[in-house]
Design an enzyme around this catalytic site. Sequence first.
Site, PDB file in Angstrom:
ATOM      1  N   LYS A 135      21.746  -6.692  23.268  1.00 34.42           N
ATOM      2  CA  LYS A 135      23.172  -6.837  22.981  1.00 34.42           C
ATOM      3  C   LYS A 135      24.020  -5.952  23.903  1.00 34.42           C
ATOM      4  CE  LYS A 135      22.527  -8.093  18.108  1.00 34.42           C
ATOM      5  NZ  LYS A 135      22.745  -7.701  16.711  1.00 34.42           N
ATOM      6  N   PRO A 164      10.594 -12.668  24.970  1.00 33.81           N
ATOM      7  CA  PRO A 164      11.154 -14.002  25.245  1.00 33.81           C
ATOM      8  C   PRO A 164      10.446 -14.681  26.406  1.00 33.81           C
ATOM      9  CG  PRO A 164      12.680 -12.257  25.899  1.00 33.81           C
ATOM     10  CD  PRO A 164      11.549 -11.586  25.209  1.00 33.81           C
ATOM     11  N   PRO A 165      10.650 -15.996  26.588  1.00 31.53           N
ATOM     12  CA  PRO A 165       9.984 -16.721  27.685  1.00 31.53           C
ATOM     13  C   PRO A 165      10.413 -16.188  29.052  1.00 31.53           C
ATOM     14  CG  PRO A 165      10.941 -18.246  26.083  1.00 31.53           C
ATOM     15  CD  PRO A 165      11.451 -16.891  25.740  1.00 31.53           C
ATOM     16  N   GLY A 166       9.445 -16.156  29.985  1.00 28.21           N
ATOM     17  CA  GLY A 166       9.767 -15.835  31.371  1.00 28.21           C
ATOM     18  C   GLY A 166       9.810 -14.365  31.717  1.00 28.21           C
ATOM     19  N   VAL A 167       9.389 -13.464  30.798  1.00 31.14           N
ATOM     20  CA  VAL A 167       9.450 -12.029  31.116  1.00 31.14           C
ATOM     21  C   VAL A 167       8.146 -11.522  31.729  1.00 31.14           C
ATOM     22  CG1 VAL A 167      11.198 -11.497  29.391  1.00 31.14           C
ATOM     23  CG2 VAL A 167       8.785 -11.399  28.757  1.00 31.14           C
ATOM     24  N   THR A 181       2.107 -13.406  30.365  1.00 30.79           N
ATOM     25  CA  THR A 181       0.809 -13.925  30.818  1.00 30.79           C
ATOM     26  C   THR A 181       0.414 -13.314  32.155  1.00 30.79           C
ATOM     27  OG1 THR A 181       1.327 -16.011  29.684  1.00 30.79           O
ATOM     28  CG2 THR A 181      -0.493 -16.033  31.256  1.00 30.79           C
ATOM     29  N   SER A 212      24.397  -9.337  11.435  1.00 30.16           N
ATOM     30  CA  SER A 212      24.965  -8.357  12.369  1.00 30.16           C
ATOM     31  C   SER A 212      26.428  -8.624  12.726  1.00 30.16           C
ATOM     32  CB  SER A 212      24.127  -8.313  13.654  1.00 30.16           C
ATOM     33  OG  SER A 212      24.175  -9.538  14.339  1.00 30.16           O
TER      34      SER A 212
END
Length: 784
Positions: free
Chosen positions: A732, A366-369, A372, A689
Amino acid sequence: MIKIPKFFYQDGSETIKKQLPLVPLRDMVLFPSITTSVFVGRDKSIKALSEAMASDKKIFLTTQKDPEVLKPNIKDIFQVGTEAMITQLLRLPDGTVKALIEGCDRGKIVKMVDENGFLCVEYVGVAEELMPEKAREAAIRTVKEAFQHYAKLSGAVSESFFKNLDALSAYESRYADTIATQMPFKVADKQKLLECGNIEDRFFLLLKFIQKETEVFTMSQKIKGRVKEQMETLQKKHYLNEQMRAIKKEMGEDGEAGEFRDLENRIKKKRMSKEAALVVRRELAKLKMMSPMSSEATVVRNYIDWLISLPWFRKNRSRNDLERAEQILDRDHYGLEKPKERILEYLAVQILVKKIKGPILCLVGPPGVGKTSLVKSVASATGRAFARVSLGGVRDEAEIRGHRRTYVGAMPGKIIQTLKKTGYNNPVFCLDEIDKMTADFRGDPSSALLEALDPEQNKNFNDHYLEVDYDLSQILFITTANILHDIPAPLRDRMEIIQIPGYTEYEKERIATGYLIPKQLKENGLFETDAVFSKNAIHTIIKKYTKEAGVRNLEREISSVLRKIAKEIVQTNIRKCHKISTTSLLKYLGQHRFRDSVLEKEDMIGIVTGLAWTQAGGELLTIEAVTMPGKGNVLVTGKLGDVMKESSQAAVSYVRSRSKELNIKDDFYKTRDIHIHVPEGAIPKDGPSAGISMCTAVVSVLTGKPVSRKVAMTGEITLRGRVLPIGGLKEKLLAAHANGIKKVIVSTENKKDIKEIPKSIQKQMEIVYARDMSQVLENALLNV
């Protein structure tokens, strides 16, 4: 005796139907009373001419609609043609036949047959409506003036032609046909004139076509005049440039020769591939022959500059110190143990093998982990240059492989451009947001990347602009993506996927304390003593001001707090320690943006806590069910996708099939309607789920048994009540732990995924493995 049929016109006049051999013409129309030569090469047409010569020498000629058709049928020819007389026939050495033919009368085809190896047509004559004498004189005079005007402009008609034309003024039909033959009309226009039986209408058409042709000719002459002027100007410039070069040479100021010497010296010093060296010398020789002011010379000079500027063999000296690489990765990133371990394994293999050739890594998360920044750390750990290309929104293949030099403003693709900026041929190359590429009419950039990212092919990567092979095999390619299934399958197959999951709250606190706060203090011009965050304040920012899998928004909120403190210091000119607590956050960041928990205050009937996965991490998902008097309808709301709706139907079907075991009335579906709702209806939701959660909610509302609010669950349900495994389990369970859930029910087949969950969280939470719905209901429902 053969009976010759008669054909009647609409006005009652009659004419006799005739039959003659047919020769279809290509790109020409023959008018009556006109003599011309026809070259015939097709077997059927030659046989038709032979048949005509053997009888009365008459032949029927009509024009093909499409000259490319080799074997025309009646649909491929115009229905109106010309009856003609063969005056001379000459067989040529190449097998073709030259026929001198004189047009006689117009004819309209009624039927066409293929007999004895040649085409034959039945036709009738085309009736012509003559003009009154005054109308004839006016029409002839008007057309003659227009024709003379065109002839004067073009110079294509001799004076003797006009003398012969005047002799035909008493025969208006022949007059119009003779002029039409001389004009360079299109075949379709000439055919219209041939088909026009009304002579007055034919003259109007002829005048229209002559005027149109005159306008076209006038316009083409203007264009030719402009082009001629431009050519004369260019020749003049070239002549003056040559004179200037001669003068400079006499004065010892031959700047162009100096430029060529500079290019030759750069080429000699530059180490290039054999193919590139050969091409660049050939292009330089071509450049010397060109005028320096020509546009082509600029294109060639730019091409030579690109070839000379590229790092063909210039390398960074890589560091082969695995221990130092591990220290750098740990220094720059907290957690991410599995991705770090895989990267270190990759680097270890490269150290042993001494070659780059191997799998292309793809970091998915996900974004921000920190995908880059992890690639940057790999570059730092290996001592290589770092190169990055963002592929988000790229939709043109030429962005990857370059434009061909025939286009104005052509340039190499992003890979070659970035290598030129980097200056080395073995950087760590980050292809960022590889899942955001799209394809359109200009090509598919993901297909262009297949060659670059294939270790077996990228040694001979061919950029459309360079048109010579460039070796990309020394580059360490690492790609990043947010969503794996958005990457095309052939491209995904060439990469080794490394999943980077979201951070836990504990990890976010450590990252904020050890990395983000010191970084933002420095960037905002503050000292460590100017602002101190309490542990509770950091925890509050994480839970109530951000909602993400990464730490990008967390860093943004910390920066927002520190900017306000910096503003206070500048305004008051007093430096003091600002202790940031949970209370003071309201002053700096305003009211809480997210709810702390969605748990109910008490156990309730028909309300179940499910678990969902999003790109920002895991979330709690409340599922509500109620019953009401009705006819057994099932209503599902909450902006749910098709998969989730089908899960609700499977859940209700399971309950109906096990109604006796669950102590539910057999005919409940006849007298009661069931409504299943998933709150926050503005947010789209989908996936299988939530199947066991919906089933539990339905059973709860039908049996009147409440569901424990401390229990959360996730799993897919089958019609037989089996609980199937799901994905995103780590995210989760982290969400469940963060919201105070004490028990989580998952599929037995998800037991293997529990290893990814931190042991500290496993100790604080009871994880129940369910094989079927009976085990789920046993752990979720409370016996009242």
